[in-house]
Design a protein around this motif. Structure first.
Motif, PDB file in Angstrom:
ATOM      1  N   VAL A   6      57.468  42.198 -13.573  1.00 40.22           N
ATOM      2  CA  VAL A   6      56.283  42.156 -12.704  1.00 40.22           C
ATOM      3  C   VAL A   6      56.707  42.130 -11.236  1.00 40.22           C
ATOM      4  CG1 VAL A   6      54.308  40.752 -12.011  1.00 40.22           C
ATOM      5  CG2 VAL A   6      54.815  41.088 -14.444  1.00 40.22           C
ATOM      6  N   LYS A   7      57.707  41.342 -10.917  1.00 37.28           N
ATOM      7  CA  LYS A   7      58.175  41.231  -9.532  1.00 37.28           C
ATOM      8  C   LYS A   7      58.749  42.549  -9.031  1.00 37.28           C
ATOM      9  CE  LYS A   7      61.373  38.684  -6.542  1.00 37.28           C
ATOM     10  NZ  LYS A   7      62.392  37.600  -6.488  1.00 37.28           N
ATOM     11  N   ASN A   8      59.537  43.217  -9.857  1.00 35.59           N
ATOM     12  CA  ASN A   8      60.219  44.440  -9.421  1.00 35.59           C
ATOM     13  C   ASN A   8      59.322  45.672  -9.410  1.00 35.59           C
ATOM     14  OD1 ASN A   8      63.360  44.114  -9.003  1.00 35.59           O
ATOM     15  ND2 ASN A   8      62.804  42.745 -10.676  1.00 35.59           N
ATOM     16  N   THR A   9      58.278  45.658 -10.214  1.00 31.36           N
ATOM     17  CA  THR A   9      57.420  46.850 -10.286  1.00 31.36           C
ATOM     18  C   THR A   9      56.063  46.617  -9.648  1.00 31.36           C
ATOM     19  OG1 THR A   9      56.528  46.222 -12.458  1.00 31.36           O
ATOM     20  CG2 THR A   9      58.529  47.596 -12.423  1.00 31.36           C
ATOM     21  N   GLY A  10      55.834  45.439  -9.105  1.00 32.71           N
ATOM     22  CA  GLY A  10      54.523  45.103  -8.575  1.00 32.71           C
ATOM     23  C   GLY A  10      54.165  45.873  -7.314  1.00 32.71           C
ATOM     24  N   GLN A  11      52.851  45.988  -7.059  1.00 35.79           N
ATOM     25  CA  GLN A  11      52.332  46.638  -5.858  1.00 35.79           C
ATOM     26  C   GLN A  11      52.721  45.842  -4.629  1.00 35.79           C
ATOM     27  OE1 GLN A  11      49.544  45.215  -4.014  1.00 35.79           O
ATOM     28  NE2 GLN A  11      49.507  46.870  -2.491  1.00 35.79           N
ATOM     29  N   LYS A  12      53.072  46.562  -3.555  1.00 40.18           N
ATOM     30  CA  LYS A  12      53.467  45.932  -2.301  1.00 40.18           C
ATOM     31  C   LYS A  12      52.694  46.566  -1.155  1.00 40.18           C
ATOM     32  CE  LYS A  12      58.180  44.961  -3.903  1.00 40.18           C
ATOM     33  NZ  LYS A  12      57.955  45.473  -5.262  1.00 40.18           N
ATOM     34  N   ASP A  13      52.177  45.749  -0.258  1.00 35.70           N
ATOM     35  CA  ASP A  13      51.504  46.266   0.936  1.00 35.70           C
ATOM     36  C   ASP A  13      52.557  46.614   1.974  1.00 35.70           C
ATOM     37  OD1 ASP A  13      48.787  46.110   0.145  1.00 35.70           O
ATOM     38  OD2 ASP A  13      48.859  43.931   0.383  1.00 35.70           O
ATOM     39  N   LEU A  14      52.631  47.887   2.309  1.00 41.60           N
ATOM     40  CA  LEU A  14      53.686  48.370   3.198  1.00 41.60           C
ATOM     41  C   LEU A  14      53.237  48.489   4.645  1.00 41.60           C
ATOM     42  CD1 LEU A  14      55.063  51.171   0.838  1.00 41.60           C
ATOM     43  CD2 LEU A  14      55.864  48.806   1.061  1.00 41.60           C
ATOM     44  N   GLY A  15      51.939  48.375   4.888  1.00 43.97           N
ATOM     45  CA  GLY A  15      51.445  48.439   6.255  1.00 43.97           C
ATOM     46  C   GLY A  15      51.614  49.793   6.914  1.00 43.97           C
ATOM     47  N   GLN A  16      51.523  50.863   6.127  1.00 47.50           N
ATOM     48  CA  GLN A  16      51.743  52.211   6.660  1.00 47.50           C
ATOM     49  C   GLN A  16      50.452  52.929   7.046  1.00 47.50           C
ATOM     50  OE1 GLN A  16      53.929  54.051   3.461  1.00 47.50           O
ATOM     51  NE2 GLN A  16      55.862  53.103   4.051  1.00 47.50           N
ATOM     52  N   GLY A  17      49.307  52.319   6.792  1.00 47.37           N
ATOM     53  CA  GLY A  17      48.054  52.972   7.143  1.00 47.37           C
ATOM     54  C   GLY A  17      47.222  53.286   5.915  1.00 47.37           C
TER      55      GLY A  17
END
Length: 239
Positions: free
Chosen positions: A18-29
């Motif tokens: 879950v940690k390695n494949t989880g969604q991440k907010d990248l702040g790219q727009g």
């Protein structure tokens, strides 16, 4: 399988997975590459997406199939000729929408008052601020989808395109034209108007039914994007 640190990455505990494949907010727009084959749309309003490309969403989002006269009579007539290659869906609301297209690699282009042509099969999504139109090339009976029609996108905003594997961009100059296989051609700069070239010698060499005998000829100043893959030929309906 091991990474560079000698750690086994082929097996995870549930928490590690879950940690390695989880969604991440990248702040790219508004458009973010959650993975190189997964596009995250941070929706607050409306975007246009390729029909059938939504794989998941979060929040209050409504999907509406493109109306027959959504973009005017002219585009409706062009779509009737080009088939389903540019079928769109409206995604409206507030939330996150995840898009993918057959595992193809995704590239995000940020247009700043510029124009680009994209093969209809390779257009994944674009912001509502982008103006678009279907452009027909010369009529060639039995022509493949990559060379027969394309979409011109112009304005300011983000556009997401797809390629099979990594794209390659070739520069076109007045003294160095570029010739491409229509089925491997993804996009090109908005100032270029390619011609269709029939190579008689290639017809003789590889047979009249070969796609390589039909080429797109780019002349002038600009660029053309190709992929290391030929799209499955599409024959325009005659009825």
């Amino acid at each position: 399988m091991f990474n560079d640190g000698g750690i086994d990455i082929s097996r995870y505990s549930i928490d590690e997975f879950v940690k390695n494949t989880g969604q991440k907010d990248l702040g790219q727009g508004k458009f973010e590459l959650e993975r190189d084959r997964m596009l995250e749309v941070n929706l607050d309003g409306r975007v246009w997406i390729k029909r059938g490309s939504m794989v998941a969403y979060l929040g209050d989002v409504k999907f509406t199939r493109e109306g027959v006269l959504e973009h005017g009579l002219g585009k409706m007539m062009k779509k009737a000729v080009t088939g389903e290659g540019v079928s769109l869906t409206k995604a409206e609301g507030a939330g996150k929408v995840y898009l993918a297209d057959g595992g193809k690699k995704i590239s995000i282009l940020n247009l700043k008052g510029e124009a680009i042509y994209v093969n209809g099969n390779d257009l994944l999504a674009f912001e509502e601020s982008i103006n678009w139109d279907i452009k027909m090339m010369k009529k060639v009976a039995g022509m493949m989808a990559g060379g027969l029609f394309n979409v011109r996108l112009e304005g300011t905003g983000m556009v997401a395109i797809t390629t099979h594997y990594d794209p390659l961009t070739l520069m076109v100059t007045p003294d160095r034209p570029v010739f491409t296989d229509p089925n491997a051609t993804v996009a090109w700069s908005g100032n270029l108007q390619p011609d269709i070239k029939t190579d008689i010698s290639l017809k003789t060499l590889v047979g009249r039914s070969s796609g390589e005998s039909i080429q797109m000829a780019f002349k002038g100043q600009g660029f053309v994007v190709i992929q290391p893959y030929e799209e499955i030929p599409y024959v325009v309906p005659t009825a």
